[in-house]
Scaffold this active site. Structure first.
Site, PDB file in Angstrom:
ATOM      1  N   LYS A 105      57.283 -62.811  -0.287  1.00 45.91           N
ATOM      2  CA  LYS A 105      57.546 -61.699   0.645  1.00 45.91           C
ATOM      3  C   LYS A 105      56.878 -61.821   1.735  1.00 45.91           C
ATOM      4  O   LYS A 105      55.847 -62.479   1.980  1.00 45.91           O
ATOM      5  CB  LYS A 105      57.215 -60.353  -0.169  1.00 45.91           C
ATOM      6  CG  LYS A 105      58.025 -60.137  -1.357  1.00 45.91           C
ATOM      7  CD  LYS A 105      59.328 -60.070  -1.080  1.00 45.91           C
ATOM      8  CE  LYS A 105      60.355 -59.167  -2.105  1.00 45.91           C
ATOM      9  NZ  LYS A 105      60.626 -59.958  -3.383  1.00 45.91           N
TER      10      LYS A 105
HETATM   11  C1  PLP Z   1      60.781 -58.662  -4.392  1.00 48.21           C
HETATM   12  C2  PLP Z   1      61.727 -57.684  -5.104  1.00 48.21           C
HETATM   13  C3  PLP Z   1      61.503 -56.737  -5.647  1.00 48.21           C
HETATM   14  C4  PLP Z   1      60.684 -56.678  -6.802  1.00 48.21           C
HETATM   15  O1  PLP Z   1      59.248 -57.082  -6.576  1.00 48.21           O
HETATM   16  P1  PLP Z   1      58.351 -58.036  -7.537  1.00 48.21           P
HETATM   17  O2  PLP Z   1      56.904 -57.952  -6.632  1.00 48.21           O
HETATM   18  O3  PLP Z   1      58.687 -59.397  -7.175  1.00 48.21           O
HETATM   19  O4  PLP Z   1      58.400 -57.397  -8.772  1.00 48.21           O
HETATM   20  C5  PLP Z   1      62.400 -55.621  -5.735  1.00 48.21           C
HETATM   21  N1  PLP Z   1      63.623 -55.352  -5.009  1.00 48.21           N
HETATM   22  C6  PLP Z   1      63.611 -56.274  -3.939  1.00 48.21           C
HETATM   23  C7  PLP Z   1      64.967 -55.941  -3.163  1.00 48.21           C
HETATM   24  C8  PLP Z   1      63.029 -57.374  -3.942  1.00 48.21           C
HETATM   25  O5  PLP Z   1      63.198 -58.293  -3.018  1.00 48.21           O
END
Ligand code: PLP
Length: 395
Positions: free
Chosen positions: A186
């Site tokens: 992210k």
């Molecule tokens: C990455 C993501 C999540 C979940 O996040 P994690 O930290 O990987 O559990 C949820 N929704 C979206 C749109 C994402 O891109």
């Protein structure tokens, strides 16, 4: 999206602070921790940066979504409207709350279409969870007013959009609660981590408790705290939070670089007449992690996407065939009913999505190509990328 591109001494220093105390737990151990509270520090800085009253860090973005749903009292039998283009975690969190994901179409923003949401509302609709996909916003003002008008809870999945804004206001801060992810890919990362944000004192209190076995976190002795509800453990560790403290300080630099790099590529692609761009309701608030564009037909999009890959343009995504982000490839979700693919025994509320048809979303996603925007590109690398891309289009 990659904060991992810029790890450095800052992250190392924050992690060493924690290792020096030996206290990896975010609560208590007041003596040995010598004033080091990385989770609290990250939360305070996040509140300031996003302009909200409360932020609660969690072990992931997925757990942040679970926490937000629980805090808002969303559970068995409640319908929650979601887009078919997201990361499957949005859907998992709703299913594990015992609620029912109900899919509504997206539009050319690549996010929930307000008109489709309105048509999907029933007497059982308890919440709408729009997803600000690929770093940019849904039509969040329209979605909010639909929710307000119908007495429906708005929870934003802003996991991919930290730092994004709509008319100057942070994405994630429009709904009752908003959720972020700081996983390894992210915009800012702490390895694994997430946050649920809100301006509502009561929701924060419940979220904080739910994520830590129901503890009320009143007083300074964990052993004497009351349990205000049944919760679970979605805590973040101090080590992960420490990395986040350093990464959050770099967010504005990350956004500046992404915006500059995206602009260069977009300008070049603008010269191609068959290319149209994703509609971004407030371009200034785009966090610019991706450049998404449309081709006139699915066949042409597939052709271009393959040609880009062959030309060595990395970070090029054709989401229609991707098994993380679009419902077409989620057979484990589509065949839930009777399939027993959720560990819980009681599948009564689960819908069967086998025959679910979303032709509008299909027609958009099947024509979409998404280019990832990197931080570390040199001017030469951007120029070479641009010439490869233009070459694919015969220029
Ligand atoms: C990455 C993501 C999540 C979940 O996040 P994690 O930290 O990987 O559990 C949820 N929704 C979206 C749109 C994402 O891109």
């Amino acid at each position: 999206m990659p904060g991992f591109e810029i790890f450095g001494d800052e992250e190392r220093k924050e992690v060493l602070d924690v290792l020096d105390t030996g206290v990896l737990m975010r609560y208590n151990f007041d003596g040995p921790r010598k004033g080091i509270w990385k989770a609290k520090e990250f939360e305070e800085n996040l509140c300031t940066r996003l302009g909200v009253k409360h932020a609660h860090l969690c072990s992931s973005g997925t757990s942040a979504l679970c926490v937000a749903l629980a805090a808002c009292g969303i559970g068995a039998g409640d319908e929650v409207i979601v887009p078919p283009f997201t990361f499957v975690a949005t859907i998992e969190a709703i299913l594990f709350a015992g609620a029912i994901p109900v899919f509504a179409d997206i539009d050319d923003t690549l996010c929930l279409a307000p008109a489709a949401v309105e048509k999907t509302i029933t007497s059982k609709t308890k919440a709408v969870v729009p997803v600000h996909m690929c770093g940019a916003m849904a039509r969040i003002d329209e979605l909010k007013s639909i929710c307000d008008k119908n007495g429906i809870i708005l929870i934003e999945d802003a996991c991919q959009a930290v730092g994004g804004t709509f008319k100057g206001k942070s994405l994630g801060s429009f709904g009752k609660m908003g959720c972020f992810s700081f996983d390894y890919v992210k915009t800012i990362t702490c390895g694994e981590g997430g946050a649920a944000i809100t301006d509502d004192d009561d929701l924060y209190f419940r979220a904080h408790a739910f994520a830590d076995h129901g503890h009320d976190h009143i007083g300074s002795d964990r052993g004497k705290e009351d349990h205000i509800l049944v919760g679970t453990n979605y805590r973040i560790s101090e080590l992960n939070a420490a990395v986040g403290v350093a990464q959050l300080r770099k967010l504005d630099t990350i956004l500046d670089v992404q915006r500059k790099n995206k602009k260069a590529i977009k300008n070049a692609l603008s010269t191609i007449s068959e290319v149209t761009f994703r509609n971004i309701p407030d371009p200034e608030g785009d966090s610019a992690t991706f450049l998404a564009f449309f081709l006139p037909t699915e066949a042409r999009a597939r052709e271009i996407s393959q040609a880009l890959a062959s030309a060595g343009v990395d970070g090029c995504f054709y989401w229609y065939d991707n098994n993380w982000h679009y419902i077409k490839k989620w057979d484990h979700i589509r065949t839930l009913s009777g399939g027993g693919k959720m560990p819980q025994a009681d599948m009564e509320n689960v819908k069967d999505y086998k025959t679910l048809s979303l032709p509008v979303s299909d027609s958009i996603i099947s024509r979409t190509i998404c280019l990832q925007i990197k931080l570390g590109w040199t001017k030469e690398e951007i120029d070479s990328r641009i010439s490869k891309i233009l070459n694919v289009f015969g220029k």
